[in-house]
Design an enzyme around this catalytic site. Structure first.
Site, PDB file in Angstrom:
ATOM      1  N   GLU A   1      59.498   4.614 -10.621  1.00 31.43           N
ATOM      2  CA  GLU A   1      59.679   5.275  -9.320  1.00 31.43           C
ATOM      3  C   GLU A   1      59.084   4.448  -8.176  1.00 31.43           C
ATOM      4  O   GLU A   1      59.649   4.386  -7.092  1.00 31.43           O
ATOM      5  CB  GLU A   1      58.986   6.641  -9.381  1.00 31.43           C
ATOM      6  CG  GLU A   1      59.556   7.668  -8.432  1.00 31.43           C
ATOM      7  CD  GLU A   1      58.993   9.051  -8.757  1.00 31.43           C
ATOM      8  OE1 GLU A   1      59.373   9.605  -9.800  1.00 31.43           O
ATOM      9  OE2 GLU A   1      58.160   9.542  -7.976  1.00 31.43           O
ATOM     10  N   ASP A   2      57.955   3.835  -8.395  1.00 25.59           N
ATOM     11  CA  ASP A   2      57.188   3.241  -7.290  1.00 25.59           C
ATOM     12  C   ASP A   2      57.032   1.723  -7.309  1.00 25.59           C
ATOM     13  O   ASP A   2      56.394   1.171  -6.408  1.00 25.59           O
ATOM     14  CB  ASP A   2      55.777   3.850  -7.255  1.00 25.59           C
ATOM     15  CG  ASP A   2      55.807   5.351  -6.963  1.00 25.59           C
ATOM     16  OD1 ASP A   2      56.789   5.815  -6.377  1.00 25.59           O
ATOM     17  OD2 ASP A   2      54.842   6.042  -7.331  1.00 25.59           O
TER      18      ASP A   2
HETATM   19  N1  LIG Z   1      47.629  14.376  -3.895  1.00 27.03           N
HETATM   20  C1  LIG Z   1      47.855  13.081  -3.588  1.00 27.03           C
HETATM   21  N2  LIG Z   1      49.065  12.528  -3.911  1.00 27.03           N
HETATM   22  C2  LIG Z   1      49.256  11.230  -3.614  1.00 27.03           C
HETATM   23  C3  LIG Z   1      48.253  10.469  -2.974  1.00 27.03           C
HETATM   24  N3  LIG Z   1      48.724   9.207  -2.830  1.00 27.03           N
HETATM   25  C4  LIG Z   1      49.955   9.181  -3.345  1.00 27.03           C
HETATM   26  N4  LIG Z   1      50.302  10.403  -3.823  1.00 27.03           N
HETATM   27  C5  LIG Z   1      51.603  10.739  -4.457  1.00 27.03           C
HETATM   28  O1  LIG Z   1      52.383  11.487  -3.529  1.00 27.03           O
HETATM   29  C6  LIG Z   1      53.279  12.344  -4.253  1.00 27.03           C
HETATM   30  C7  LIG Z   1      53.193  13.730  -3.641  1.00 27.03           C
HETATM   31  O2  LIG Z   1      53.668  13.713  -2.335  1.00 27.03           O
HETATM   32  P1  LIG Z   1      55.181  14.078  -1.996  1.00 27.03           P
HETATM   33  O3  LIG Z   1      55.259  14.555  -0.603  1.00 27.03           O
HETATM   34  O4  LIG Z   1      55.745  14.974  -3.064  1.00 27.03           O
HETATM   35  O5  LIG Z   1      55.922  12.708  -2.219  1.00 27.03           O
HETATM   36  P2  LIG Z   1      56.304  11.519  -1.247  1.00 27.03           P
HETATM   37  O6  LIG Z   1      55.636  11.720   0.087  1.00 27.03           O
HETATM   38  O7  LIG Z   1      55.810  10.306  -1.984  1.00 27.03           O
HETATM   39  O8  LIG Z   1      57.793  11.578  -1.204  1.00 27.03           O
HETATM   40  C8  LIG Z   1      52.854  12.335  -5.726  1.00 27.03           C
HETATM   41  O9  LIG Z   1      53.862  11.624  -6.419  1.00 27.03           O
HETATM   42  P3  LIG Z   1      54.113  11.766  -8.010  1.00 27.03           P
HETATM   43  O10 LIG Z   1      52.870  11.406  -8.736  1.00 27.03           O
HETATM   44  O11 LIG Z   1      55.349  11.008  -8.280  1.00 27.03           O
HETATM   45  O12 LIG Z   1      54.320  13.315  -8.307  1.00 27.03           O
HETATM   46  P4  LIG Z   1      55.323  14.434  -7.747  1.00 27.03           P
HETATM   47  O13 LIG Z   1      54.669  15.014  -6.529  1.00 27.03           O
HETATM   48  O14 LIG Z   1      56.625  13.770  -7.465  1.00 27.03           O
HETATM   49  O15 LIG Z   1      55.409  15.410  -8.858  1.00 27.03           O
HETATM   50  C9  LIG Z   1      51.492  11.623  -5.676  1.00 27.03           C
HETATM   51  O16 LIG Z   1      51.194  10.848  -6.825  1.00 27.03           O
HETATM   52  C10 LIG Z   1      47.011  11.082  -2.633  1.00 27.03           C
HETATM   53  O17 LIG Z   1      46.113  10.479  -2.076  1.00 27.03           O
HETATM   54  N5  LIG Z   1      46.865  12.392  -2.976  1.00 27.03           N
END
Ligand SMILES: Nc1nc2c(ncn2[C@@H]2O[C@H](COP(=O)(O)OP(=O)(O)O)[C@@H](OP(=O)(O)OP(=O)(O)O)[C@H]2O)c(=O)[nH]1
Ligand SMILES: [Mn+2]
Length: 179
Positions: free
Chosen positions: A65-66
């Site tokens: 994904e990233d």
């Molecule tokens: N809580 C938090 N999240 C962070 C941080 N930095 C990056 N993220 C990532 O951002 C995603 C959640 O924010 P969203 O609003 O859903 O996604 P986006 O901005 O990246 O599109 C998560 O992706 P993901 O792991 O792919 O999970 P999912 O939300 O898609 O299930 C999370 O891992 C941080 O500092 N805190």
């Protein structure tokens, strides 16, 4: 044949190299790799999971994904099962953000048991991370929306791991969100 610990070191090294230039969205700009490592640790230490392929998929779960990683690359290096698990928890980049969120809710109940475990730990880590430090630029409203949407996904993942689901339920309850 390598031992499990050797395999895990190889996997965490692969993930660290792939995420090397990425940072979390917190004020300290924490290196991104803390997230996949933390997700794998939640599975082992809180979920009681010893299935090596699940732990590997957790370490690799955000590489496609990233980063520039492809499913084919994961299959060549780590095998079919690990690659398929990462595929199951990877959002379709062709979709809009709203559609991606809807897809996660829809797919959750149909995911394999192993993929559900990774997804539960991923959500648990991210919700705890939000509680620790609000991501840069997120309003209180966006935080609440993230909890509400996460609960919709987790609803479809239930019946998979009581310990992880219990921790998630408690976090939702603190926000007034019903699971
Ligand atoms: N809580 C938090 N999240 C962070 C941080 N930095 C990056 N993220 C990532 O951002 C995603 C959640 O924010 P969203 O609003 O859903 O996604 P986006 O901005 O990246 O599109 C998560 O992706 P993901 O792991 O792919 O999970 P999912 O939300 O898609 O299930 C999370 O891992 C941080 O500092 N805190
Ligand atoms: Mn993640």
């Amino acid at each position: 044949m390598s031992s499990d610990s050797v395999i895990l070191l190889d996997t965490v090294n692969f993930a660290a190299e792939k995420h090397r230039n990425q940072r979390r969205k917190d004020a300290e700009q924490t290196p991104y790799i803390t997230h996949p490592i933390g997700v794998a640790r939640i599975l082992s230490h809180e979920g009681g999971i010893t299935d090596i392929e699940v732990l590997q998929a957790a370490l690799l779960h955000d590489t496609v994904e990233d980063t520039d990683t492809s499913i084919g690359e994961l299959q060549a290096v780590f095998g079919q099962t690990v690659a398929r698990l990462v595929q199951e928890v990877t959002d379709d980049k062709a979709l809009s953000k709203e559609e991606t969120k809807r897809q996660q809710v829809e797919y959750a109940p149909h995911a394999s048991h192993q993929a559900k475990l990774v997804k539960l730990a991923d959500k648990l880590y991210n919700l705890r991370d939000i509680n620790r430090c609000t991501p840069t630029g997120w309003t209180a409203g966006r935080v609440q929306e993230y909890f509400v949407w996460s609960a919709q996904v987790v609803r479809g993942l239930r019946g998979t791991n009581p310990a992880l689901e219990g921790h998630l339920e408690e976090l939702f309850k603190q926000r007034g969100v019903e699971l």
